[in-house]
Write a protein that holds these residues in place. Structure first.
Motif, PDB file in Angstrom:
ATOM      1  N   SER A  35      -8.586   4.895  -6.594  1.00 44.79           N
ATOM      2  CA  SER A  35      -8.389   3.727  -7.310  1.00 44.79           C
ATOM      3  C   SER A  35      -9.136   2.173  -6.851  1.00 44.79           C
ATOM      4  N   HIS A  68      -9.742   8.462   0.412  1.00 48.71           N
ATOM      5  CA  HIS A  68      -9.027   7.725  -0.474  1.00 48.71           C
ATOM      6  C   HIS A  68      -9.486   6.880  -1.314  1.00 48.71           C
ATOM      7  N   MET A 114      -3.274  -3.338 -10.169  1.00 44.80           N
ATOM      8  CA  MET A 114      -2.458  -2.361  -9.766  1.00 44.80           C
ATOM      9  C   MET A 114      -1.608  -3.296  -8.890  1.00 44.80           C
ATOM     10  N   TYR A 141       0.592  -1.261   0.035  1.00 46.42           N
ATOM     11  CA  TYR A 141       0.066   0.131  -0.140  1.00 46.42           C
ATOM     12  C   TYR A 141       0.603   0.775   0.085  1.00 46.42           C
ATOM     13  N   THR A 142       0.099   2.573  -0.055  1.00 45.69           N
ATOM     14  CA  THR A 142       1.062   3.298  -0.156  1.00 45.69           C
ATOM     15  C   THR A 142       1.482   4.211   0.884  1.00 45.69           C
ATOM     16  N   LEU A 190      -4.191   2.314 -13.493  1.00 45.65           N
ATOM     17  CA  LEU A 190      -5.309   3.116 -13.094  1.00 45.65           C
ATOM     18  C   LEU A 190      -6.525   4.624 -13.011  1.00 45.65           C
ATOM     19  N   ARG A 202      -2.448  14.059  -3.342  1.00 46.57           N
ATOM     20  CA  ARG A 202      -2.038  13.532  -1.885  1.00 46.57           C
ATOM     21  C   ARG A 202      -2.140  15.191  -0.949  1.00 46.57           C
ATOM     22  N   PHE A 208       2.889  -0.440  -5.024  1.00 44.76           N
ATOM     23  CA  PHE A 208       2.047  -0.698  -5.208  1.00 44.76           C
ATOM     24  C   PHE A 208       1.573   0.705  -4.905  1.00 44.76           C
ATOM     25  N   GLY A 209       0.412   1.379  -6.032  1.00 44.84           N
ATOM     26  CA  GLY A 209       0.030   2.859  -6.853  1.00 44.84           C
ATOM     27  C   GLY A 209       1.083   3.347  -7.705  1.00 44.84           C
ATOM     28  N   VAL A 210       0.488   4.144  -8.437  1.00 47.30           N
ATOM     29  CA  VAL A 210       0.695   5.076  -8.853  1.00 47.30           C
ATOM     30  C   VAL A 210       1.726   6.770  -8.165  1.00 47.30           C
ATOM     31  N   GLY A 211       1.567   6.313  -7.115  1.00 45.18           N
ATOM     32  CA  GLY A 211       2.037   7.642  -6.236  1.00 45.18           C
ATOM     33  C   GLY A 211       2.939   6.726  -5.654  1.00 45.18           C
ATOM     34  N   ARG A 248      -7.578  -2.475  -8.803  1.00 47.86           N
ATOM     35  CA  ARG A 248      -6.867  -2.767  -7.678  1.00 47.86           C
ATOM     36  C   ARG A 248      -6.389  -4.088  -7.916  1.00 47.86           C
TER      37      ARG A 248
END
Ligand code: NAP
Ligand code: 8YV
Length: 323
Positions: free
Chosen positions: A284, A281, A293, A53-54, A101, A234, A75-78, A290
């Motif tokens: 996505s 949040h 991702m 997780y982010t 996503l 964010r 995981f996550g684009v950020g 998910r």
């Protein structure tokens, strides 16, 4: 050939564990009781980390505990939760999960915008409270019909949001550090100038130092009394205290927030305001997106394990790494 040792940081997600378990020797950091003893025994063996997780932070001190580390599949684009600069300087490749996503997050952004402008969550609460039998829900003061959206960020997700806005007949302009290739919307090099010209900000930039508090009191003032701020990026991108002040003093009209500075904590002042919309949040967060991702987290590890180039390395850690 021996399976490589991979550390999973964060929860056991079925797609990640199911994809990695047959191919690597997976260690579960969350379940390790004595972390120091684990590192002493296995630190030299761990060559890759998967991040679930982010919210699971991987900083320099953590990476240093694993001197043979080659790959972090996050995981996550950020990836503001990973110190990618440090990783790049130490020959470690970081991957994220871009593109899979884009459409889901853009759908959520439009949903949050519509909820904020037309007060749909408030209207739902009104019906459930039995108030409709006594009086009509008041007309919404805001409408999307006469708005111009200033996009803060016009990358992969920003473009998917802008396409939707165009289909809704809403004019779009944008700010980013550089004009974006192939994008024909009006470009503003200065955020405050764009804020002055529009009444709605849609924020979809990365987190981290370069965007910290970029939506500040000056930008909010420039946006003006009809202003609506939608944050899909964010929490760190907005000066939360300045936003609370602007909402309290009605120097902007409303806000729709999917992200917060100290998730999952949301400031009491925001929780107390009925004229704004708060999402947990969930940009996505459909099962299908998910899973895509999570699968990309797996595929990046499997590519590394079979000596192939990473599928989606972040710019701070170009491939092949300098070692
Ligand atoms: P991307 O393709 O890298 O696009 C980022 C955009 O932001 C680019 O237009 C970039 O242009 C601009 N930008 C970067 N730094 C900037 C700065 N300091 N000032 C102004 N503009 C800046 O990223 P993406 O895939 O669209 O994702 C964007 C972010 O959305 C992610 O990093 C993540 O934080 C957030 N996100 C949130 C959710 C959610 O669930 N709420 C889901 C997915 C992603 P320049 O480089 O030219 O400035
Ligand atoms: C995640 C996100 O769902 O990809 C990102 O950068 O912010 C979201 O897609 C979120 O981080 C939940 O952990």
């Amino acid at each position: 050939m021996a399976k490589p040792d991979v550390l999973l940081v964060g929860a056991r997600k079925p797609v990640i564990v199911g994809g990695l378990d047959p191919n690597v020797t997976l260690h579960h950091w969350l379940e390790v009781k004595d972390k120091d003893a684990f590192v002493k025994e296995n630190g030299e063996k761990i060559r890759a980390i998967a991040v679930a997780y982010t919210a699971d932070k991987v900083d320099a001190a953590f990476m240093q505990r694993f001197p043979k580390l080659e790959q972090i599949s996050s995981f996550g684009v950020g990836y503001d939760h990973i110190d990618a600069k440090w990783a790049g300087a130490h020959g470690i490749t970081v991957t994220n999960t871009p593109d899979v996503l884009n459409e889901e997050v853009a759908d959520t952004a439009l949903g949050l915008l519509l909820c904020t402008v037309r007060e749909f969550p408030q209207a739902d609460r009104y019906v459930r409270a039995g108030k409709w039998t006594k009086a009509q829900y008041p007309l919404s003061k805001a409408t999307l019909r006469n708005r111009t959206v200033g996009m803060v960020g016009m990358g992969r997700i920003g473009r998917a949001i802008a396409r939707r806005l165009e289909a809704f007949g809403v004019p779009v302009v944008y700010h980013s550090r550089n004009p974006q290739d192939g994008v024909t919307y009006k470009y503003y090099p200065k955020l405050v100038d764009m804020a002055r010209d529009v009444d709605t900000l849609m924020i979809i930039v990365p987190g981290g130092a370069s965007t910290k508090n970029m939506i500040n009191a000056e930008v909010l003032k420039a946006l003006g009394a009809d202003g609506i701020v939608i944050n899909m990026a964010r929490g760190s991108v907005i000066d939360e205290a300045a936003l609370i002040d602007a909402l309290k003093n009605r120097t902007i009209f409303s806000a729709g927030l999917d992200v917060f500075a100290k998730e999952p904590e949301v400031p009491a002042e925001l929780l107390a305001m009925d004229n704004i919309v708060l999402f947990p949040h969930l940009g996505s967060s459909s099962e299908v997106t998910r899973a895509a991702m999570d699968q990309l987290v797996v595929d990046n590890i499997l590519a590394w394990a079979s000596g192939k180039p990473p599928l989606t390395p972040v710019p701070e850690t170009p491939y092949p790494p300098k070692r």
